[in-house]
Design an enzyme around this catalytic site. Structure first.
Site, PDB file in Angstrom:
ATOM      1  N   ARG A  66      92.477  36.115  58.196  1.00 19.00           N
ATOM      2  CA  ARG A  66      92.034  37.376  57.596  1.00 19.00           C
ATOM      3  C   ARG A  66      92.434  38.564  58.477  1.00 19.00           C
ATOM      4  O   ARG A  66      91.694  38.952  59.395  1.00 19.00           O
ATOM      5  CB  ARG A  66      90.520  37.348  57.430  1.00 19.00           C
ATOM      6  N   GLN A  84      95.507  31.847  44.959  1.00 14.58           N
ATOM      7  CA  GLN A  84      95.532  33.285  45.248  1.00 14.58           C
ATOM      8  C   GLN A  84      96.550  33.578  46.357  1.00 14.58           C
ATOM      9  O   GLN A  84      96.534  32.956  47.422  1.00 14.58           O
ATOM     10  CB  GLN A  84      94.113  33.704  45.686  1.00 14.58           C
ATOM     11  N   ARG A  89     101.295  31.768  53.125  1.00 17.21           N
ATOM     12  CA  ARG A  89     100.383  32.217  54.196  1.00 17.21           C
ATOM     13  C   ARG A  89      99.546  31.080  54.760  1.00 17.21           C
ATOM     14  O   ARG A  89      98.843  31.264  55.760  1.00 17.21           O
ATOM     15  CB  ARG A  89      99.485  33.357  53.704  1.00 17.21           C
ATOM     16  N   HIS A 167     100.949  41.867  53.021  1.00 18.14           N
ATOM     17  CA  HIS A 167      99.551  42.270  52.794  1.00 18.14           C
ATOM     18  C   HIS A 167      98.964  42.882  54.076  1.00 18.14           C
ATOM     19  O   HIS A 167      98.001  42.398  54.651  1.00 18.14           O
ATOM     20  CB  HIS A 167      98.760  41.026  52.385  1.00 18.14           C
ATOM     21  N   GLU A 274      99.922  47.663  51.019  1.00 20.33           N
ATOM     22  CA  GLU A 274     100.805  46.505  50.979  1.00 20.33           C
ATOM     23  C   GLU A 274     102.106  46.805  50.242  1.00 20.33           C
ATOM     24  O   GLU A 274     102.086  47.138  49.060  1.00 20.33           O
ATOM     25  CB  GLU A 274     100.059  45.363  50.269  1.00 20.33           C
TER      26      GLU A 274
HETATM   27  O1  TA6 Z   1      95.471  42.843  47.948  1.00 15.89           O
HETATM   28  C1  TA6 Z   1      94.175  42.867  47.481  1.00 15.89           C
HETATM   29  C2  TA6 Z   1      93.772  41.459  47.102  1.00 15.89           C
HETATM   30  O2  TA6 Z   1      94.675  40.955  46.188  1.00 15.89           O
HETATM   31  C3  TA6 Z   1      92.343  41.409  46.587  1.00 15.89           C
HETATM   32  O3  TA6 Z   1      92.292  40.542  45.501  1.00 15.89           O
HETATM   33  C4  TA6 Z   1      91.526  40.853  47.715  1.00 15.89           C
HETATM   34  O4  TA6 Z   1      90.894  39.699  47.403  1.00 15.89           O
HETATM   35  C5  TA6 Z   1      92.513  40.692  48.839  1.00 15.89           C
HETATM   36  O5  TA6 Z   1      93.771  40.627  48.258  1.00 15.89           O
HETATM   37  C6  TA6 Z   1      92.287  39.560  49.747  1.00 15.89           C
HETATM   38  O6  TA6 Z   1      92.603  38.350  49.173  1.00 15.89           O
HETATM   39  P1  TA6 Z   1      92.234  36.998  49.951  1.00 15.89           P
HETATM   40  O7  TA6 Z   1      92.752  35.901  49.083  1.00 15.89           O
HETATM   41  O8  TA6 Z   1      92.927  37.061  51.271  1.00 15.89           O
HETATM   42  O9  TA6 Z   1      90.742  37.002  50.095  1.00 15.89           O
END
Ligand code: TA6
EC number: 5.1.3.15
Length: 316
Positions: A66, A84, A89, A167, A274
């Site tokens: 993070r 996601q 990563r 990101h 980003e």
């Molecule tokens: O870039 C913003 C985002 O897409 C949000 O959805 C938020 O959740 C963030 O990324 C972090 O995502 P993660 O999967 O690292 O918790």
């Protein structure tokens, strides 16, 4: 930081994970974990940290780290069927000992080349062959550059498409102090608001300031964006190439509490801006290569000091 010889060192980081430490002659430095191919530190010549990493970050696969600069590939966010932000990563990258040539003018940089190729497991979830080469470089003045080169190496003639983002978590002073932290360069841009089912809006004419959760995907933005931090008298200039879009994210207090690897108050001291390619996925035929470049500079002044007019930065 005392001036010294530029150096590139492989060493052990948190939980014994491999990381590479880049140090520039004038003292700026950067750290890159092979886990995620992720930059987790960028310091200027005074040793000041420019990036945010949560004090609660897990440095433990399969959880993504993070903070710093996670790489979202082959999918940004939940824009697709994969997990996601895709899987790059939370994969272990290798050091690329034989990278293809880079433009001559990058010779002065201190850099490391990493490479990611699909595992058999990856192939089951995303059935494509690719080579993802990432160069992380520090310029003599301390600018940080990330260059991604993704090549389709499918032998079955199939093209593939992907979305992408660097990101980046910038470290900022208290974002709640109205207009202390502002983003310039996205004025009048269209964006998709992820807090309103991705409805499309047009940004107002002024700099973006923050007073609540924000999650916006700006479309076809200028290649330069400035993040001004009055308190720290610092301006980040983000230059991007091959990445038309830009995401702006801050979870604010409620979402911050919901994230296990994020401190309840930490939303005050970070802002994600980003460089991304989301609206139009990138499609590569076999043999084709895409390049996406991010360049970050930190200028020690801010708009109100009159020394740095963001418009001049953005137009310069
Ligand atoms: O870039 C913003 C985002 O897409 C949000 O959805 C938020 O959740 C963030 O990324 C972090 O995502 P993660 O999967 O690292 O918790």
């Amino acid at each position: 930081m005392a001036a010294g010889k530029p150096s590139v060192k492989l060493c052990k980081g948190i939980n014994g994970l491999d990381k590479v430490l880049l140090r520039e002659a004038r003292g700026s430095s950067a750290e890159v974990y092979l886990y995620g191919g992720q930059v987790t530190s960028w310091k200027n010549i005074h040793g000041e940290e420019m990036l945010f990493v949560s004090s609660k970050a897990f440095f433990k696969p399969p959880k993504a780290i993070r903070g710093g600069i996670p790489i979202c590939f082959p999918q940004f966010g939940n824009h697709g069927i994969l997990e996601q932000h895709g899987f790059a990563r939370n994969r272990v990258w290798r050091i690329d000992t034989n990278p293809p040539a880079f433009p001559a003018n990058s010779a002065s940089n201190t850099f490391i080349d990493l490479i990611l190729k699909p595992s058999e497991e990856d192939f089951k979830i995303w059935p494509h062959s690719y080579e993802f080469r990432l160069r992380v470089a520090l310029a003599p003045g301390g600018d940080l550059m990330l260059t991604s080169r993704i090549r389709n190496t499918n032998t079955d003639g199939k093209p593939f498409s992907f979305t992408f983002a660097y990101h980046t978590y910038f470290s900022v002073s208290d974002i709640r102090c109205f207009s202390e932290v502002r983003v310039e360069g996205l004025e009048t841009m269209d964006y998709l608001d992820n807090l309103k089912e991705r409805e499309r809006f047009t940004e107002q004419g002024d700099a973006i300031t923050f007073e609540s959760e924000v999650h916006k995907i700006y479309l076809s933005t200028p290649t330069k964006i400035a993040i001004l931090d009055h308190e720290k008298k610092r301006t980040f200039v983000l230059r991007k190439d091959g990445l038309p879009d830009a995401v702006v994210w801050n979870p604010w207090d409620r979402k911050a509490k919901a994230l296990a690897d994020f401190g309840d108050d930490e939303y005050k001291y970070m802002l994600c801006v980003e460089a991304a390619s989301i609206e139009k996925p990138i499609t590569l035929k076999p043999g084709e290569e895409w390049k996406g470049r991010l360049e970050l500079s930190a200028v020690p002044s801010s708009y109100c000091s009159g020394q740095l007019d963001p418009q001049k930065v953005l137009q310069g």
